[in-house]
Design a protein around this motif. Structure first.
Motif, PDB file in Angstrom:
ATOM      1  N   MET A 131       0.864  -1.168   0.000  1.00  0.00           N
ATOM      2  CA  MET A 131       0.000   0.000   0.000  1.00  0.00           C
ATOM      3  C   MET A 131       0.905   1.224   0.000  1.00  0.00           C
ATOM      4  SD  MET A 131      -3.306   0.627   0.044  1.00  0.00           S
ATOM      5  CE  MET A 131      -3.663  -1.087   0.216  1.00  0.00           C
ATOM      6  N   SER A 132       0.736   2.077  -0.975  1.00  0.00           N
ATOM      7  CA  SER A 132       1.623   3.232  -1.068  1.00  0.00           C
ATOM      8  C   SER A 132       1.006   4.504  -0.501  1.00  0.00           C
ATOM      9  CB  SER A 132       2.033   3.460  -2.521  1.00  0.00           C
ATOM     10  OG  SER A 132       0.882   3.679  -3.316  1.00  0.00           O
ATOM     11  N   ARG A 133      -0.336   4.576  -0.508  1.00  0.00           N
ATOM     12  CA  ARG A 133      -1.005   5.774   0.002  1.00  0.00           C
ATOM     13  C   ARG A 133      -2.242   5.367   0.788  1.00  0.00           C
ATOM     14  NH1 ARG A 133      -2.855   9.207  -4.612  1.00  0.00           N
ATOM     15  NH2 ARG A 133      -3.694   7.225  -5.198  1.00  0.00           N
ATOM     16  N   THR A 134      -2.586   6.177   1.770  1.00  0.00           N
ATOM     17  CA  THR A 134      -3.765   5.897   2.585  1.00  0.00           C
ATOM     18  C   THR A 134      -5.015   5.812   1.722  1.00  0.00           C
ATOM     19  OG1 THR A 134      -2.741   7.058   4.406  1.00  0.00           O
ATOM     20  CG2 THR A 134      -5.091   6.679   4.580  1.00  0.00           C
ATOM     21  N   THR A 135      -5.098   6.649   0.706  1.00  0.00           N
ATOM     22  CA  THR A 135      -6.301   6.665  -0.144  1.00  0.00           C
ATOM     23  C   THR A 135      -6.435   5.399  -0.972  1.00  0.00           C
ATOM     24  OG1 THR A 135      -5.079   7.917  -1.824  1.00  0.00           O
ATOM     25  CG2 THR A 135      -6.441   9.174  -0.279  1.00  0.00           C
ATOM     26  N   ASP A 136      -5.396   4.561  -1.007  1.00  0.00           N
ATOM     27  CA  ASP A 136      -5.466   3.300  -1.743  1.00  0.00           C
ATOM     28  C   ASP A 136      -6.260   2.231  -1.001  1.00  0.00           C
ATOM     29  OD1 ASP A 136      -3.910   4.396  -3.750  1.00  0.00           O
ATOM     30  OD2 ASP A 136      -2.047   3.500  -3.033  1.00  0.00           O
ATOM     31  N   VAL A 193      -2.786   7.915  10.013  1.00  0.00           N
ATOM     32  CA  VAL A 193      -2.716   6.684   9.227  1.00  0.00           C
ATOM     33  C   VAL A 193      -1.794   6.896   8.029  1.00  0.00           C
ATOM     34  CG1 VAL A 193      -4.022   5.085   7.772  1.00  0.00           C
ATOM     35  CG2 VAL A 193      -4.957   5.822   9.976  1.00  0.00           C
ATOM     36  N   SER A 194      -1.935   8.024   7.380  1.00  0.00           N
ATOM     37  CA  SER A 194      -1.097   8.346   6.227  1.00  0.00           C
ATOM     38  C   SER A 194       0.381   8.385   6.613  1.00  0.00           C
ATOM     39  CB  SER A 194      -1.527   9.684   5.624  1.00  0.00           C
ATOM     40  OG  SER A 194      -0.739  10.000   4.518  1.00  0.00           O
ATOM     41  N   LEU A 195       0.686   8.980   7.741  1.00  0.00           N
ATOM     42  CA  LEU A 195       2.066   9.046   8.225  1.00  0.00           C
ATOM     43  C   LEU A 195       2.621   7.643   8.473  1.00  0.00           C
ATOM     44  CD1 LEU A 195       4.331  11.023   9.206  1.00  0.00           C
ATOM     45  CD2 LEU A 195       3.406  10.657  11.492  1.00  0.00           C
ATOM     46  N   CYS A 196       1.831   6.808   9.124  1.00  0.00           N
ATOM     47  CA  CYS A 196       2.271   5.431   9.405  1.00  0.00           C
ATOM     48  C   CYS A 196       2.487   4.642   8.118  1.00  0.00           C
ATOM     49  CB  CYS A 196       1.256   4.715  10.290  1.00  0.00           C
ATOM     50  SG  CYS A 196       1.244   5.324  11.991  1.00  0.00           S
ATOM     51  N   VAL A 197       1.607   4.808   7.148  1.00  0.00           N
ATOM     52  CA  VAL A 197       1.728   4.100   5.875  1.00  0.00           C
ATOM     53  C   VAL A 197       2.948   4.605   5.104  1.00  0.00           C
ATOM     54  CG1 VAL A 197       0.650   3.741   3.616  1.00  0.00           C
ATOM     55  CG2 VAL A 197      -0.712   3.519   5.701  1.00  0.00           C
TER      56      VAL A 197
END
Length: 108
Positions: free
Chosen positions: A1-6, A21-25
């Protein structure tokens, strides 16, 4: 998974948590479930939390099965989280009561 929006369940992630979540990903600490979900309402299993702990510690190539074998024979052979769980148990990141443990159990 490269981006939270994925994540297929992106809209289920509370708006106020999306930046975290985005930061963790983006830093490789979490990558969601195999089915493409983040599962914001799900439980974190022992295997998942141990992998997150190891990712936070940035251990990467340090992991090998000969360094962290399952000396107690508590885990099913070949489980994806076996190495992470063995590392966390070796260094006291978690302890267990009893003589068996499942990497799919919820630790809390």
């Amino acid at each position: 998974m490269s981006r939270t929006t994925d994540f297929v369940d992106y809209d289920s992630i509370p708006v106020e948590h999306r930046d975290a979540v985005s930061l963790c990903v983006s830093h490789g600490l979490m990558n969601g479930k195999d089915n493409g979900e983040f599962d914001p309402n799900g439980y974190v299993t022992l295997g998942e939390i141990c992998k997150i702990a190891c990712n936070v510690l940035s251990l990467g190539e340090y992991f090998t099965y000969d360094r962290f074998p399952d000396r107690l024979g508590l885990l099913e052979k070949g489980h994806w989280a076996q190495l992470y769980i063995n590392f966390c148990r070796t260094y006291g990141i978690y302890t267990i009561d009893g003589d068996t443990i499942s990497p799919n159990e919820f630790p809390v």
